[in-house]
Scaffold this motif. Structure first.
Motif, PDB file in Angstrom:
ATOM      1  N   LYS A 176       8.841 -93.706  46.526  1.00 45.65           N
ATOM      2  CA  LYS A 176       8.598 -93.558  47.580  1.00 45.65           C
ATOM      3  C   LYS A 176       9.718 -92.794  48.452  1.00 45.65           C
ATOM      4  CE  LYS A 176       5.400 -97.039  48.835  1.00 45.65           C
ATOM      5  NZ  LYS A 176       5.519 -98.573  48.817  1.00 45.65           N
ATOM      6  N   TYR A 177      10.875 -93.054  47.636  1.00 38.78           N
ATOM      7  CA  TYR A 177      11.886 -92.231  48.313  1.00 38.78           C
ATOM      8  C   TYR A 177      12.913 -91.736  47.028  1.00 38.78           C
ATOM      9  CZ  TYR A 177      16.457 -91.673  50.281  1.00 38.78           C
ATOM     10  OH  TYR A 177      17.959 -90.922  50.534  1.00 38.78           O
ATOM     11  N   VAL A 178      13.244 -90.403  47.322  1.00 34.57           N
ATOM     12  CA  VAL A 178      13.960 -89.514  46.067  1.00 34.57           C
ATOM     13  C   VAL A 178      15.462 -89.762  46.642  1.00 34.57           C
ATOM     14  CG1 VAL A 178      14.418 -87.390  45.117  1.00 34.57           C
ATOM     15  CG2 VAL A 178      12.091 -88.034  45.760  1.00 34.57           C
ATOM     16  N   PRO A 179      16.389 -90.352  45.945  1.00 34.49           N
ATOM     17  CA  PRO A 179      17.692 -90.535  46.438  1.00 34.49           C
ATOM     18  C   PRO A 179      18.227 -89.122  46.544  1.00 34.49           C
ATOM     19  CG  PRO A 179      17.570 -91.277  44.115  1.00 34.49           C
ATOM     20  CD  PRO A 179      16.219 -91.005  44.781  1.00 34.49           C
ATOM     21  N   SER A 180      19.495 -89.420  47.045  1.00 40.50           N
ATOM     22  CA  SER A 180      20.515 -88.031  47.284  1.00 40.50           C
ATOM     23  C   SER A 180      21.170 -88.052  45.789  1.00 40.50           C
ATOM     24  CB  SER A 180      21.667 -88.416  48.349  1.00 40.50           C
ATOM     25  OG  SER A 180      22.247 -89.537  47.880  1.00 40.50           O
ATOM     26  N   THR A 181      21.898 -86.854  45.546  1.00 37.08           N
ATOM     27  CA  THR A 181      22.499 -86.604  44.359  1.00 37.08           C
ATOM     28  C   THR A 181      23.639 -87.598  44.014  1.00 37.08           C
ATOM     29  OG1 THR A 181      22.127 -84.281  44.917  1.00 37.08           O
ATOM     30  CG2 THR A 181      23.376 -84.888  42.953  1.00 37.08           C
ATOM     31  N   ILE A 182      24.304 -87.966  45.183  1.00 38.48           N
ATOM     32  CA  ILE A 182      25.514 -89.112  45.154  1.00 38.48           C
ATOM     33  C   ILE A 182      24.899 -90.250  44.645  1.00 38.48           C
ATOM     34  CG2 ILE A 182      27.109 -90.220  46.499  1.00 38.48           C
ATOM     35  CD1 ILE A 182      27.364 -87.936  48.247  1.00 38.48           C
ATOM     36  N   LEU A 183      23.790 -90.738  45.223  1.00 36.30           N
ATOM     37  CA  LEU A 183      23.157 -91.984  44.865  1.00 36.30           C
ATOM     38  C   LEU A 183      22.754 -92.061  43.598  1.00 36.30           C
ATOM     39  CD1 LEU A 183      22.972 -94.880  45.933  1.00 36.30           C
ATOM     40  CD2 LEU A 183      20.579 -94.033  46.972  1.00 36.30           C
ATOM     41  N   ALA A 184      22.002 -91.056  43.122  1.00 43.25           N
ATOM     42  CA  ALA A 184      21.600 -90.831  41.716  1.00 43.25           C
ATOM     43  C   ALA A 184      22.756 -90.950  40.937  1.00 43.25           C
ATOM     44  CB  ALA A 184      20.762 -89.636  41.331  1.00 43.25           C
ATOM     45  N   LEU A 185      23.669 -90.198  41.009  1.00 45.19           N
ATOM     46  CA  LEU A 185      24.960 -90.369  40.065  1.00 45.19           C
ATOM     47  C   LEU A 185      25.621 -91.705  40.203  1.00 45.19           C
ATOM     48  CD1 LEU A 185      26.701 -86.772  41.039  1.00 45.19           C
ATOM     49  CD2 LEU A 185      25.614 -87.585  38.963  1.00 45.19           C
ATOM     50  N   LYS A 186      25.396 -92.261  41.266  1.00 42.65           N
ATOM     51  CA  LYS A 186      26.201 -93.687  41.097  1.00 42.65           C
ATOM     52  C   LYS A 186      25.393 -94.655  40.275  1.00 42.65           C
ATOM     53  CE  LYS A 186      28.365 -94.203  45.681  1.00 42.65           C
ATOM     54  NZ  LYS A 186      28.233 -95.018  47.097  1.00 42.65           N
ATOM     55  N   ILE A 187      23.859 -94.528  40.518  1.00 43.65           N
ATOM     56  CA  ILE A 187      22.945 -95.234  39.616  1.00 43.65           C
ATOM     57  C   ILE A 187      23.449 -94.892  37.961  1.00 43.65           C
ATOM     58  CG2 ILE A 187      20.751 -95.711  39.051  1.00 43.65           C
ATOM     59  CD1 ILE A 187      19.987 -95.106  41.937  1.00 43.65           C
ATOM     60  N   ALA A 188      23.326 -93.950  37.724  1.00 46.53           N
ATOM     61  CA  ALA A 188      23.571 -93.440  36.392  1.00 46.53           C
ATOM     62  C   ALA A 188      25.097 -94.057  35.793  1.00 46.53           C
ATOM     63  CB  ALA A 188      23.427 -91.834  36.259  1.00 46.53           C
ATOM     64  N   ARG A 189      25.872 -93.780  36.748  1.00 48.19           N
ATOM     65  CA  ARG A 189      27.357 -94.234  36.543  1.00 48.19           C
ATOM     66  C   ARG A 189      27.099 -96.035  36.029  1.00 48.19           C
ATOM     67  NH1 ARG A 189      32.128 -93.208  40.121  1.00 48.19           N
ATOM     68  NH2 ARG A 189      31.122 -94.749  41.476  1.00 48.19           N
ATOM     69  N   LEU A 190      26.668 -96.629  37.113  1.00 48.73           N
ATOM     70  CA  LEU A 190      26.477 -97.933  36.764  1.00 48.73           C
ATOM     71  C   LEU A 190      25.703 -98.280  35.483  1.00 48.73           C
ATOM     72  CD1 LEU A 190      26.991-100.837  38.520  1.00 48.73           C
ATOM     73  CD2 LEU A 190      24.251-100.511  39.105  1.00 48.73           C
ATOM     74  N   PHE A 191      24.719 -97.707  35.176  1.00 47.27           N
ATOM     75  CA  PHE A 191      23.764 -98.066  34.229  1.00 47.27           C
ATOM     76  C   PHE A 191      24.337 -97.298  32.669  1.00 47.27           C
ATOM     77  CE2 PHE A 191      19.749 -98.668  36.870  1.00 47.27           C
ATOM     78  CZ  PHE A 191      20.099 -99.765  37.028  1.00 47.27           C
ATOM     79  N   GLU A 192      25.508 -96.432  33.066  1.00 45.74           N
ATOM     80  CA  GLU A 192      26.283 -95.752  31.986  1.00 45.74           C
ATOM     81  C   GLU A 192      25.188 -95.054  31.146  1.00 45.74           C
ATOM     82  OE1 GLU A 192      27.896 -99.487  30.067  1.00 45.74           O
ATOM     83  OE2 GLU A 192      29.969 -98.628  30.626  1.00 45.74           O
ATOM     84  N   LYS A 193      24.442 -94.219  31.726  1.00 47.11           N
ATOM     85  CA  LYS A 193      23.185 -93.119  31.304  1.00 47.11           C
ATOM     86  C   LYS A 193      23.665 -91.796  31.907  1.00 47.11           C
ATOM     87  CE  LYS A 193      20.329 -96.093  29.143  1.00 47.11           C
ATOM     88  NZ  LYS A 193      20.160 -95.943  27.666  1.00 47.11           N
ATOM     89  N   GLN A 194      23.036 -90.790  31.359  1.00 42.50           N
ATOM     90  CA  GLN A 194      23.185 -89.483  31.913  1.00 42.50           C
ATOM     91  C   GLN A 194      21.974 -89.579  32.948  1.00 42.50           C
ATOM     92  OE1 GLN A 194      24.908 -86.783  31.364  1.00 42.50           O
ATOM     93  NE2 GLN A 194      25.937 -88.173  30.172  1.00 42.50           N
ATOM     94  N   VAL A 195      21.941 -88.646  33.996  1.00 39.83           N
ATOM     95  CA  VAL A 195      21.034 -88.872  35.007  1.00 39.83           C
ATOM     96  C   VAL A 195      19.761 -88.548  34.593  1.00 39.83           C
ATOM     97  CG1 VAL A 195      20.496 -87.826  37.342  1.00 39.83           C
ATOM     98  CG2 VAL A 195      22.867 -88.165  36.786  1.00 39.83           C
ATOM     99  N   GLU A 196      19.626 -87.540  33.734  1.00 37.52           N
ATOM    100  CA  GLU A 196      18.161 -87.196  33.220  1.00 37.52           C
ATOM    101  C   GLU A 196      17.764 -88.376  32.281  1.00 37.52           C
ATOM    102  OE1 GLU A 196      20.829 -85.439  32.945  1.00 37.52           O
ATOM    103  OE2 GLU A 196      20.573 -83.423  33.270  1.00 37.52           O
ATOM    104  N   GLU A 197      18.443 -89.192  31.963  1.00 33.18           N
ATOM    105  CA  GLU A 197      17.784 -90.460  31.223  1.00 33.18           C
ATOM    106  C   GLU A 197      17.274 -91.545  32.153  1.00 33.18           C
ATOM    107  OE1 GLU A 197      20.231 -91.793  27.631  1.00 33.18           O
ATOM    108  OE2 GLU A 197      21.853 -90.840  28.988  1.00 33.18           O
ATOM    109  N   ILE A 198      17.390 -91.356  33.615  1.00 34.42           N
ATOM    110  CA  ILE A 198      16.855 -92.149  34.508  1.00 34.42           C
ATOM    111  C   ILE A 198      15.874 -91.591  35.496  1.00 34.42           C
ATOM    112  CG2 ILE A 198      17.635 -93.891  36.415  1.00 34.42           C
ATOM    113  CD1 ILE A 198      20.200 -93.931  34.917  1.00 34.42           C
ATOM    114  N   PHE A 199      16.188 -90.261  35.637  1.00 35.30           N
ATOM    115  CA  PHE A 199      15.352 -89.432  36.823  1.00 35.30           C
ATOM    116  C   PHE A 199      14.786 -88.384  36.108  1.00 35.30           C
ATOM    117  CE2 PHE A 199      18.726 -91.427  39.340  1.00 35.30           C
ATOM    118  CZ  PHE A 199      18.000 -92.145  40.206  1.00 35.30           C
TER     119      PHE A 199
END
Lengths: 157, 66
Positions: free
Chosen positions: B37-60
């Motif tokens: 229901k919500y598309v995060p900002s690039t900043i937030l997406a990058l933060k999530i990826a960093r936390l999960f130690e993944k590339q952004v494309e592996e999550i989004f």
């Protein structure tokens, strides 16, 4: 996420403290003439022998209960609606913006409708309530959406 | 946009509240993202990826509507 023109979270509480007595005061002020004090007026129409006469920049006597209520209501509503949430983030900001857009449509839609059906001196009440109505619509919509989101979390755990 | 935040979170035994705290957002935000229901900002997406130690494309991932 730098400047977002919002007040600090702690203003929210003061908003409520201001709004509730001001709303009561505002309703009372429609029926009484308390607190009549000299005020500075930019322009004021005086009736001399039924002839309207516009007076510029002068001191007049005026009951100020409704002015106090107006200040309290507007500042209070703004503090409630435009203070940061406890955890302020981009999703909350988007929710706030959506609520703002929603309330513009509802408020001005209603205003057009009332303009169509309320006439003459009765329209004065519309004009008196309109400035507060907008903030109240916004406040209710925003709080309701936040509440709905929070409830959804509760349901999923 | 689709995402697999919920899966990533489950793999790490994290609750929505844990994740919210780690990336400094509200729990509603996590919930809204997981529910698409919500598309995060690039900043937030990058933060999530960093936390999960993944590339952004592996999550989004873009979906047909994007």
């Amino acid at each position: 996420m730098k400047s977002n023109y919002l007040f600090d979270y702690k203003y929210k509480k003061w908003g409520w403290i201001l709004v509730l007595p001001s709303a009561t005061l505002g309703l009372i002020s429609q029926h009484v003439n308390w607190l009549k004090v000299p005020v500075f007026s930019f322009f004021h129409t005086k009736f001399l022998n039924d002839e309207p006469k516009l007076k510029l920049v002068q001191i007049i006597e005026n009951p100020i209960l409704d002015e106090l209520a107006t200040f309290g209501l507007i500042i209070g509503c703004i503090w409630i609606a435009l203070s940061k949430e406890k955890i302020e983030d981009e999703f909350i900001a988007q929710t706030r913006l959506n609520s703002l857009v929603w309330s513009v449509y509802v408020h001005y839609g209603l205003l057009l409708l009332l303009t169509l059906f309320i006439y003459d001196i009765n329209y004065l009440s519309v004009l008196i309530y309109a400035p507060f109505a907008f903030l109240i619509f916004f406040l209710l919509r925003f709080k309701y959406t936040l509440y709905k989101n929070k409830k959804q979390i509760g349901d999923e755990e | 946009m689709k995402n697999n935040i919920k899966v990533q979170r489950a793999m790490r035994n994290m609750t929505q509240a844990d994740l919210a705290k780690k990336i400094s957002v509200s729990r509603q935000t996590i919930n809204a993202m997981e529910g698409n229901k919500y598309v995060p900002s690039t900043i937030l997406a990058l933060k999530i990826a960093r936390l999960f130690e993944k590339q952004v494309e592996e999550i989004f991932e873009l979906d047909a509507e994007d």
